[in-house]
Design a protein around this motif. Structure first.
Motif, PDB file in Angstrom:
ATOM      1  N   LEU A 288      30.006  41.349  32.023  1.00 25.06           N
ATOM      2  CA  LEU A 288      29.978  40.656  33.313  1.00 25.06           C
ATOM      3  C   LEU A 288      30.462  41.556  34.434  1.00 25.06           C
ATOM      4  CD1 LEU A 288      31.339  37.138  32.391  1.00 25.06           C
ATOM      5  CD2 LEU A 288      28.974  37.897  32.612  1.00 25.06           C
ATOM      6  N   GLY A 289      29.783  41.433  35.567  1.00 26.14           N
ATOM      7  CA  GLY A 289      30.181  42.227  36.720  1.00 26.14           C
ATOM      8  C   GLY A 289      29.325  43.464  36.875  1.00 26.14           C
ATOM      9  N   ARG A 290      28.536  43.797  35.830  1.00 27.34           N
ATOM     10  CA  ARG A 290      27.593  44.912  35.987  1.00 27.34           C
ATOM     11  C   ARG A 290      26.412  44.427  36.811  1.00 27.34           C
ATOM     12  NH1 ARG A 290      27.549  48.779  31.214  1.00 27.34           N
ATOM     13  NH2 ARG A 290      29.464  48.355  30.112  1.00 27.34           N
ATOM     14  N   GLY A 294      25.558  38.581  35.437  1.00 28.33           N
ATOM     15  CA  GLY A 294      26.589  37.680  35.929  1.00 28.33           C
ATOM     16  C   GLY A 294      26.394  36.303  35.350  1.00 28.33           C
ATOM     17  N   GLY A 295      26.274  35.355  36.241  1.00 30.96           N
ATOM     18  CA  GLY A 295      26.233  33.948  35.859  1.00 30.96           C
ATOM     19  C   GLY A 295      25.177  33.586  34.833  1.00 30.96           C
ATOM     20  N   GLN A 296      24.049  34.287  34.859  1.00 29.67           N
ATOM     21  CA  GLN A 296      22.985  33.926  33.911  1.00 29.67           C
ATOM     22  C   GLN A 296      23.467  34.059  32.461  1.00 29.67           C
ATOM     23  OE1 GLN A 296      19.098  35.549  34.770  1.00 29.67           O
ATOM     24  NE2 GLN A 296      18.546  35.603  32.612  1.00 29.67           N
ATOM     25  N   ILE A 580      24.119  40.549  48.420  1.00 33.56           N
ATOM     26  CA  ILE A 580      24.080  39.112  48.712  1.00 33.56           C
ATOM     27  C   ILE A 580      25.433  38.428  48.481  1.00 33.56           C
ATOM     28  CG2 ILE A 580      23.169  37.040  47.548  1.00 33.56           C
ATOM     29  CD1 ILE A 580      21.102  37.853  49.442  1.00 33.56           C
ATOM     30  N   LYS A 581      26.230  38.987  47.579  1.00 34.83           N
ATOM     31  CA  LYS A 581      27.539  38.375  47.301  1.00 34.83           C
ATOM     32  C   LYS A 581      28.495  38.546  48.470  1.00 34.83           C
ATOM     33  CE  LYS A 581      26.762  36.896  43.161  1.00 34.83           C
ATOM     34  NZ  LYS A 581      26.653  35.460  42.915  1.00 34.83           N
ATOM     35  N   ASN A 582      28.242  39.605  49.287  1.00 33.26           N
ATOM     36  CA  ASN A 582      28.913  39.732  50.579  1.00 33.26           C
ATOM     37  C   ASN A 582      30.438  39.838  50.512  1.00 33.26           C
ATOM     38  OD1 ASN A 582      28.837  39.793  53.421  1.00 33.26           O
ATOM     39  ND2 ASN A 582      29.217  37.573  53.547  1.00 33.26           N
ATOM     40  N   PHE A 604      40.614  40.830  45.490  1.00 40.29           N
ATOM     41  CA  PHE A 604      39.309  40.533  44.893  1.00 40.29           C
ATOM     42  C   PHE A 604      39.019  41.387  43.665  1.00 40.29           C
ATOM     43  CE2 PHE A 604      37.020  44.141  46.685  1.00 40.29           C
ATOM     44  CZ  PHE A 604      37.723  44.420  47.850  1.00 40.29           C
ATOM     45  N   ILE A 605      38.259  40.767  42.765  1.00 31.03           N
ATOM     46  CA  ILE A 605      37.842  41.462  41.551  1.00 31.03           C
ATOM     47  C   ILE A 605      36.357  41.759  41.664  1.00 31.03           C
ATOM     48  CG2 ILE A 605      37.519  41.284  39.055  1.00 31.03           C
ATOM     49  CD1 ILE A 605      39.968  39.628  38.847  1.00 31.03           C
ATOM     50  N   ALA A 606      36.022  43.014  41.537  1.00 30.87           N
ATOM     51  CA  ALA A 606      34.608  43.412  41.504  1.00 30.87           C
ATOM     52  C   ALA A 606      34.557  44.451  40.399  1.00 30.87           C
ATOM     53  CB  ALA A 606      34.210  44.017  42.832  1.00 30.87           C
ATOM     54  N   GLY A 607      33.598  44.331  39.513  1.00 32.80           N
ATOM     55  CA  GLY A 607      33.548  45.139  38.297  1.00 32.80           C
ATOM     56  C   GLY A 607      33.960  46.611  38.413  1.00 32.80           C
ATOM     57  N   GLY A 643      39.005  46.865  40.198  1.00 29.17           N
ATOM     58  CA  GLY A 643      37.704  47.262  39.649  1.00 29.17           C
ATOM     59  C   GLY A 643      37.729  47.092  38.144  1.00 29.17           C
ATOM     60  N   VAL A 644      37.822  45.879  37.694  1.00 31.71           N
ATOM     61  CA  VAL A 644      37.974  45.643  36.252  1.00 31.71           C
ATOM     62  C   VAL A 644      36.919  44.666  35.759  1.00 31.71           C
ATOM     63  CG1 VAL A 644      40.449  46.070  36.133  1.00 31.71           C
ATOM     64  CG2 VAL A 644      39.650  43.804  36.757  1.00 31.71           C
ATOM     65  N   ARG A 645      36.590  44.831  34.481  1.00 28.67           N
ATOM     66  CA  ARG A 645      35.759  43.810  33.826  1.00 28.67           C
ATOM     67  C   ARG A 645      36.638  43.138  32.796  1.00 28.67           C
ATOM     68  NH1 ARG A 645      31.512  47.396  34.525  1.00 28.67           N
ATOM     69  NH2 ARG A 645      31.966  48.440  32.569  1.00 28.67           N
ATOM     70  N   ASP A 650      40.795  36.218  29.951  1.00 27.05           N
ATOM     71  CA  ASP A 650      41.596  36.711  31.071  1.00 27.05           C
ATOM     72  C   ASP A 650      41.042  36.206  32.396  1.00 27.05           C
ATOM     73  OD1 ASP A 650      43.315  37.985  29.444  1.00 27.05           O
ATOM     74  OD2 ASP A 650      42.721  40.037  29.976  1.00 27.05           O
ATOM     75  N   SER A 651      39.702  36.172  32.512  1.00 23.81           N
ATOM     76  CA  SER A 651      39.190  35.729  33.805  1.00 23.81           C
ATOM     77  C   SER A 651      39.530  34.257  34.030  1.00 23.81           C
ATOM     78  CB  SER A 651      37.698  36.023  33.980  1.00 23.81           C
ATOM     79  OG  SER A 651      36.953  35.445  32.960  1.00 23.81           O
ATOM     80  N   GLY A 652      39.606  33.476  32.959  1.00 25.63           N
ATOM     81  CA  GLY A 652      40.064  32.090  33.110  1.00 25.63           C
ATOM     82  C   GLY A 652      41.496  32.048  33.606  1.00 25.63           C
ATOM     83  N   VAL A 654      43.159  34.294  35.235  1.00 23.09           N
ATOM     84  CA  VAL A 654      43.336  34.839  36.580  1.00 23.09           C
ATOM     85  C   VAL A 654      43.303  33.723  37.642  1.00 23.09           C
ATOM     86  CG1 VAL A 654      42.029  36.097  38.347  1.00 23.09           C
ATOM     87  CG2 VAL A 654      42.622  37.221  36.210  1.00 23.09           C
ATOM     88  N   TYR A 655      42.315  32.832  37.517  1.00 24.57           N
ATOM     89  CA  TYR A 655      42.247  31.743  38.504  1.00 24.57           C
ATOM     90  C   TYR A 655      43.540  30.917  38.492  1.00 24.57           C
ATOM     91  CZ  TYR A 655      37.078  32.257  38.715  1.00 24.57           C
ATOM     92  OH  TYR A 655      35.786  32.696  38.886  1.00 24.57           O
ATOM     93  N   ARG A 656      44.062  30.699  37.278  1.00 20.07           N
ATOM     94  CA  ARG A 656      45.263  29.857  37.178  1.00 20.07           C
ATOM     95  C   ARG A 656      46.487  30.555  37.755  1.00 20.07           C
ATOM     96  NH1 ARG A 656      42.425  28.562  32.281  1.00 20.07           N
ATOM     97  NH2 ARG A 656      43.531  30.169  31.105  1.00 20.07           N
ATOM     98  N   PHE A 674      23.497  28.930  42.720  1.00 21.88           N
ATOM     99  CA  PHE A 674      24.360  27.836  42.275  1.00 21.88           C
ATOM    100  C   PHE A 674      25.819  28.222  42.528  1.00 21.88           C
ATOM    101  CE2 PHE A 674      26.864  25.465  39.156  1.00 21.88           C
ATOM    102  CZ  PHE A 674      26.560  24.196  39.589  1.00 21.88           C
ATOM    103  N   GLY A 675      26.349  29.155  41.726  1.00 21.30           N
ATOM    104  CA  GLY A 675      27.710  29.612  41.969  1.00 21.30           C
ATOM    105  C   GLY A 675      28.679  29.134  40.902  1.00 21.30           C
ATOM    106  N   LEU A 676      28.629  29.796  39.745  1.00 20.79           N
ATOM    107  CA  LEU A 676      29.527  29.372  38.671  1.00 20.79           C
ATOM    108  C   LEU A 676      30.991  29.630  39.010  1.00 20.79           C
ATOM    109  CD1 LEU A 676      27.503  30.512  35.529  1.00 20.79           C
ATOM    110  CD2 LEU A 676      27.899  28.184  36.325  1.00 20.79           C
ATOM    111  N   THR A 677      31.244  30.693  39.806  1.00 21.39           N
ATOM    112  CA  THR A 677      32.656  30.963  40.123  1.00 21.39           C
ATOM    113  C   THR A 677      33.263  29.792  40.898  1.00 21.39           C
ATOM    114  OG1 THR A 677      31.996  32.191  42.077  1.00 21.39           O
ATOM    115  CG2 THR A 677      32.502  33.485  40.121  1.00 21.39           C
ATOM    116  N   ILE A 678      32.428  29.083  41.634  1.00 16.39           N
ATOM    117  CA  ILE A 678      32.936  27.925  42.383  1.00 16.39           C
ATOM    118  C   ILE A 678      33.457  26.867  41.396  1.00 16.39           C
ATOM    119  CG2 ILE A 678      32.251  26.019  43.924  1.00 16.39           C
ATOM    120  CD1 ILE A 678      31.745  28.283  45.581  1.00 16.39           C
TER     121      ILE A 678
END
Ligand code: UDP
Ligand code: LCN
Length: 806
Positions: A288-290, A294-296, A580-582, A604-607, A643-645, A650-652, A654-656, A674-678
């Motif tokens: 994920l993040g490459r 992503g979401g797919q 597009i993720k901006n 922010f986390i970006a791969g 800059g981590v994947r 762990d990604s779960g 992180v939000y908490r 759609f936006g799974l991160t949302i």
């Protein structure tokens, strides 16, 4: 006649319209899209000191509101007006404001003229038109019911079937006799020979099962039922069998659409499912993040797990699990020999947490190992898909020891493979699109020739047209994915009519009113993403480690930036480095607002972190923008870029961790399908600010369980975030309130359980519909095949020749 245009002409706004158009004619820009039109009109209003009332509520303001495109074509102006969702009127308005309605063909010619590709002397351009194929199939009337296809189909199907009782009885009878699993006959056997007998025996079986205790296991009376003509599949206990038979009895005596739906969704007819997701890195770890990944991947993996679970539950209730009937789900993807540390070079990988769900990877044939050994961008994958399908078919048949019952494609490449596979295996085809390119890249069709080298849209859009028309059912995540909003066109709607200059004109590319469209939103993996409040399920050492990673660790290989005051409220985002993720827009927003910096730290986390880690042009460009903005606004001490994947768990967490610190999540995409991160952020309890362009608009209810932001208006966006922080300072319960409502929203509406139970019930209804309607789709499928062989394939072959030369 245009109602909106006419009311301008009948009012005293007529002069303004003439003047506005007059000014447009003097401008350099000849082709104005929705945003440009809004801006131009707002400038006009400012310049001529018009009131707000005029700008928004006058007849002209209204007309402008509903105008999607304006093309200045010589002295006249071509206006595309969308008076309501999924509806379009096109007019050519002359200098004296007289106007004519123009045909789709004229419109497409005008567009071609605009890009200098209108060449009538060369003869007509090829026209693609699917309308005639939809003439005989049922169609939804009210646009607000678009996307509720299966409900519509049930009603339609019932009314049609029940009109002719004899035919309907025969159909249902035959359908019930059809089912089996690996040679095990299901539902009814040849002891029941006619409909009358069926009706009679159902009553006998009901009375027989009523005499037994509810919980009596099926096994204890299996042979009695068999004597009556009933095979396994009705239920696992006397109670369940009776219940199912009662539904059938009601369907026989007084059929209606509700009973039909309930009954069909109980028929065990789906056991083996293929989910096709070809491109990219498809794996369970480190992908994920490459770019393109992503979401797919998240969606398909979660869906696979949930489908297995749901099928297991259904087969258990049907009494089939004890007879050795087990579901199997396979995710079909490509095998990438140079796997760069991922497991994408393994042929078969079990999906964690499942009994029989697998990732099956099939390699592309080695046309040029320099290409096919490696990851291939989704824009370059087209030459390999047909042979991939052939190889995949063999492997799937071997893995399943038979044919699948349902094939679900994902994205353009997966959907074209699903089409080819379904055609060969005669299996129901479902499509999912995630985020198609056509609406992401403005003018991608009109300028396809200029973009062809990089994007190959001529192949992709052809594939999309083929797959979406072939699909029995299209699953979309939101309503607007299909038909947009009052002021913007939907992803599927954008395929309705468009020009690919010199290649073809699409005059009717998709029927949006077809019952094939169904909105079924995805869910979120609740084992990984759950509320920060559930302390007992959180691992303290993980919390501590990730807290350090996010706020304090200094490791230049993966983190850029240190925080002067780590205790400020964190403003968090996570996305791929895609234009597009901006994320760069978010950094600009943060940089431009000292007030925002006072209240928050930006994390922010970006791969990735460094350009040399990437060979993707868009990714590199986005990184450059981020670095430039950080310097321009001198953000040092105020931000951290990771800059981590991260592994999934762990990604779960992180939000908490961000929620523990009363932070917020911001999703600033210019467009988000759609936006799974949302969902992930909201279920974790993070107050979420999501882009108003795309899916988040349907997930979030503004100011109730989250907030909308407009990523093209940085000032307003910053203000909303500042207002939130200020409100929380005054009343700490405010954060808790939004946080709680966000969690509630996800649990009530966006779970995988809701998703898969609907999906399976649909698969059955579409299966029954195909069978019962005897709808002749063969003519359309033949037409689609010709598009595949005459347009797609030669272009893909030309692309292959180019790959061979690398
Ligand atoms: N994701 C991740 N690491 C990243 C970026 C994204 O784990 O660096 C995950 C994120 O948690 C989410 C998915 O990838 O599950 C992104 O899905 P979304 O629908 O938000 O966007 P997409 O990337 O599909 O456009
Ligand atoms: C792709 C996207 O861009 C997202 O908007 C979706 O959430 C994701 O796929 C899953 O459907």
């Amino acid at each position: 006649m245009s109602h909106l245009l006419q009311s301008v002409l009948n009012s005293n706004n007529k002069l303004d319209l003439r003047q506005f158009f007059g000014e447009l004619r003097l401008k350099e820009q000849r082709y104005l899209l929705r945003n440009d039109i809004e801006r131009a009109f707002s400038d006009y209003c400012k310049q001529h000191q018009k009131s707000q009332e005029f700008q928004h509520h006058s007849p002209l303001g209204q007309l402008i509101d509903y105008t999607q495109e304006l093309i200045v074509d010589g002295e006249s102006i071509c206006a595309i007006i969308r008076p309501k969702i999924a509806d379009q009127e096109v007019y050519r308005i002359h200098e004296d404001l007289s106007y004519d309605a123009i045909t789709v063909q004229d419109l497409l010619d005008t567009r071609d003229r605009f890009v200098g590709h209108y060449r009538p002397q060369d003869g007509d351009v090829f026209e693609i038109d699917f309308e005639p194929f939809y003439d005989y199939s049922p169609s939804i009337r009210d646009p607000k019911n678009i996307g509720k296809g299966v409900e519509f189909l049930n009603r339609y199907l019932s009314s049609k079937l029940f009109q002719d009782p004899r035919e309907w009885q025969e159909t249902l009878f035959q359908f019930l006799s059809l089912h089996s699993y690996n040679g095990l006959k299901l539902l009814i056997n040849p002891r029941i020979k006619t409909w009358e007998q069926l009706s009679d025996r159902v009553k006998q079986a009901i009375s027989f099962t009523s005499q037994r205790p509810e919980s009596d296991p099926y096994d204890s009376f299996r042979f009695d039922l068999q004597d009556l003509g009933f095979e396994p599949g009705w239920g696992n206990t006397a109670g369940r069998v009776r219940d199912t038979l009662n539904i059938l009895d009601e369907l026989i005596d007084s059929p209606n659409d509700q009973v039909l739906e309930t009954f069909v969704s109980r028929i065990p007819m789906i056991f083996r499912i293929v989910l096709v997701s070809v491109h990219g890195w498809f794996g369970q770890e480190g992908v994920l993040g490459r770019p393109d990944t992503g979401g797919q991947v998240v969606y398909v993996l979660d869906q696979a797990r949930s489908l297995e679970k749901q099928l297991q539950a259904e087969l258990h209730e049907a009494g089939l699990d004890v007879l050795g009937v087990h579901p199997k789900v396979i995710v079909l993807t490509r095998l990438i020999p140079n796997a760069e540390g991922t497991r994408c070079n393994e042929r078969l990988e079990k999906i964690w947490g499942t009994d029989d769900a697998w990732i099956l990877r099939v390699p592309f044939r080695e046309f040029n190992p320099k290409v096919t050994q490696n990851w291939i961008s989704r824009f370059e994958i087209w030459p390999y898909l047909e042979t991939f399908t052939l190889d995949a078919e063999t492997e799937l048949l071997a893995e399943f020891k038979g044919s699948p019952d349902l094939i679900v494609g994902n994205y353009s490449d997966g959907n074209i493979v699903a089409f080819l596979l379904s055609r060969r295996l005669k299996v129901t085809q479902f499509n999912v699109a995630h985020a198609l390119e056509k609406s992401k890249y403005l003018f991608s069709n009109l300028y396809w020739q200029e973009l062809e080298n990089q994007y190959h849209f001529s192949i992709q859009f052809t594939a999309d047209l083929i797959a979406m028309n072939a699909a029995n059912c299209i699953i979309s995540s939101t309503y607007q994915e299909i038909v947009g909003k009052p002021d913007s066109v939907g992803q599927y709607e954008s395929y309705h009519c468009f020009s690919m200059p010199d290649l073809y004109h699409v005059v009717s590319g998709i029927n949006l009113f077809s019952p094939k469209f169904n909105v079924v939103a995805p869910g979120v993996n609740e084992a990984v993403f759950f509320p920060y409040l559930r302390q007992e399920e959180r691992v303290p050492s993980d919390v501590e480690r990730l807290d350090k990673l996010l706020f304090t660790d200094e490791d230049p290989s993966q983190v850029y930036g240190t925080l002067e005051d780590p205790n400020k409220r964190p403003l968090f985002s996570m996305a791929r480095l895609d234009r597009i993720k901006n994320l760069s827009g978010l950094v600009d927003c943060f940089g431009q607002s000292p007030e925002l910096q006072e209240h928050y730290n930006l994390i922010f986390i970006a791969g990735k972190l460094r350009e040399d880690e990437s060979d993707d042009a868009e990714e590199i460009a986005e990184m450059r923008k981020l670095y430039e903005s950080i310097e321009r606004y001198n953000l040092h001490g105020k931000f951290r870029w990771l800059g981590v994947r991260l592994p999934k768990v762990d990604s779960g967490e992180v939000y908490r961790v961000i929620a523990d610190r009363r932070g917020v999540f911001v999703q600033p995409a210019l467009f988000e399908a759609f936006g799974l991160t949302i969902l992930e952020a909201m279920i974790s309890g993070l107050p979420t600010f999501g882009t108003q362009f795309g899916g988040p608009l349907e997930i979030i209810q503004d100011k109730i369980n989250g907030f909308y932001i407009n990523p093209t208006n940085l000032e307003e966006m910053a203000q909303k975030l500042v207002d939130f922080a200020t409100k929380c300072q005054q009343n700490p319960d405010y954060w808790l309130e939004i946080s709680q409502k966000g969690m509630d929203r996800v649990y009530s509406t966006y779970t995988w359980q809701i998703h898969t139970s609907r999906l399976l019930s649909m698969a059955k209804t579409y299966g029954f519909w195909n069978y019962s309607s005897q709808e002749n789709r063969e003519d359309m499928l033949r037409y689609l095949e010709s598009l595949f062989y005459l347009i797609y394939k030669p272009r893909a072959q030309a692309m292959l020749a180019e790959h061979m030369a690398r």
